[in-house]
Design a protein around this motif. Sequence first.
Motif, short mmCIF file in Angstrom:
data_model
loop_
_atom_site.label_atom_id
_atom_site.label_comp_id
_atom_site.label_asym_id
_atom_site.label_seq_id
_atom_site.Cartn_x
_atom_site.Cartn_y
_atom_site.Cartn_z
N CYS A 112 0.84 -1.19 0.00
CA CYS A 112 0.00 0.00 0.00
C CYS A 112 0.88 1.24 0.00
N CYS A 115 -0.27 3.95 2.68
CA CYS A 115 0.20 3.74 4.07
C CYS A 115 1.58 4.35 4.24
N HIS A 156 -4.70 1.51 7.72
CA HIS A 156 -5.19 1.00 6.44
C HIS A 156 -6.62 0.49 6.54
N HIS A 198 -6.59 1.71 -0.25
CA HIS A 198 -6.63 2.43 1.03
C HIS A 198 -7.53 3.63 0.76
ZN LIG Z 1 -2.78 1.52 3.29
#
Ligand SMILES: [Zn+2]
Length: 236
Positions: A112, A115, A156, A198
């Motif tokens: 991600c 993140c 997340h 996300h």
């Molecule tokens: Zn994330």
Amino acid sequence: MLALPAEGREPNTPGWSVRVVPNKYPAFERQEVVVHSPEHVRSLAELDPEQLELVAEAWRLRAAAARAEGKTLFAGVNEGRAGGASLPHSHSQLVWLADEPPASKAERGDGCRLCDYLELERAEGTRVVEERDGLLLLCPYAGRSPFECLIAPLEHEADGFGSTLLGSALDLAAEALRRLAAAEGPRPANLWLHESGHWHLELLPRLTVFASLELGAGHYINTLAPERAAETLRRG
Ligand SMILES: [Zn+2]
Ligand SMILES: [Zn+2]
């Protein structure tokens, strides 16, 4: 077709706070309009947190209806004529799509990225406007236009419509618009939810006109450094 608060109310009876009606001129097969308030308000900036929770609830319920039919819902807000608003009364557009929109899909990478990005921005601090309720509001490093904002949960979360933070995220967007209005006067703007990956809200005030370089080459000339924009919005 939907009115909130629900409490046994028929959709077309008085006393509603937020309601959803079909878009009379849909650009896509199925499109709905969420009317954000029975009062004549022009901007999310004029809505209080309770009202924005109801907007989030309307989005959530319609997203569930779309999913039940195998569709995905795109939720966006257009404010002002330069923001493409079809009516001056504050509202959002819900578009039923067959697939996740390409702009949202294009943000995906390995792991991600958001993140990692949020962690970096939080540590750096200069582009952060506000942290509240587990959400971060910041002016992203590669913003497309002055005062572009990103609002995302620090932890997340993969389902924006299902998130209990969606109403708070809309309230942070409203706060950004209020502070922008205090600094620059009311401005047209676009806001949308990228609900998968996300999840996050992107808020794009329309202070500049996109021309061939932006649209054709994807190079956005942003005349205001995001650090300056964040500083202005922090002062509010
Ligand atoms: Zn994330
Ligand atoms: Zn996005």
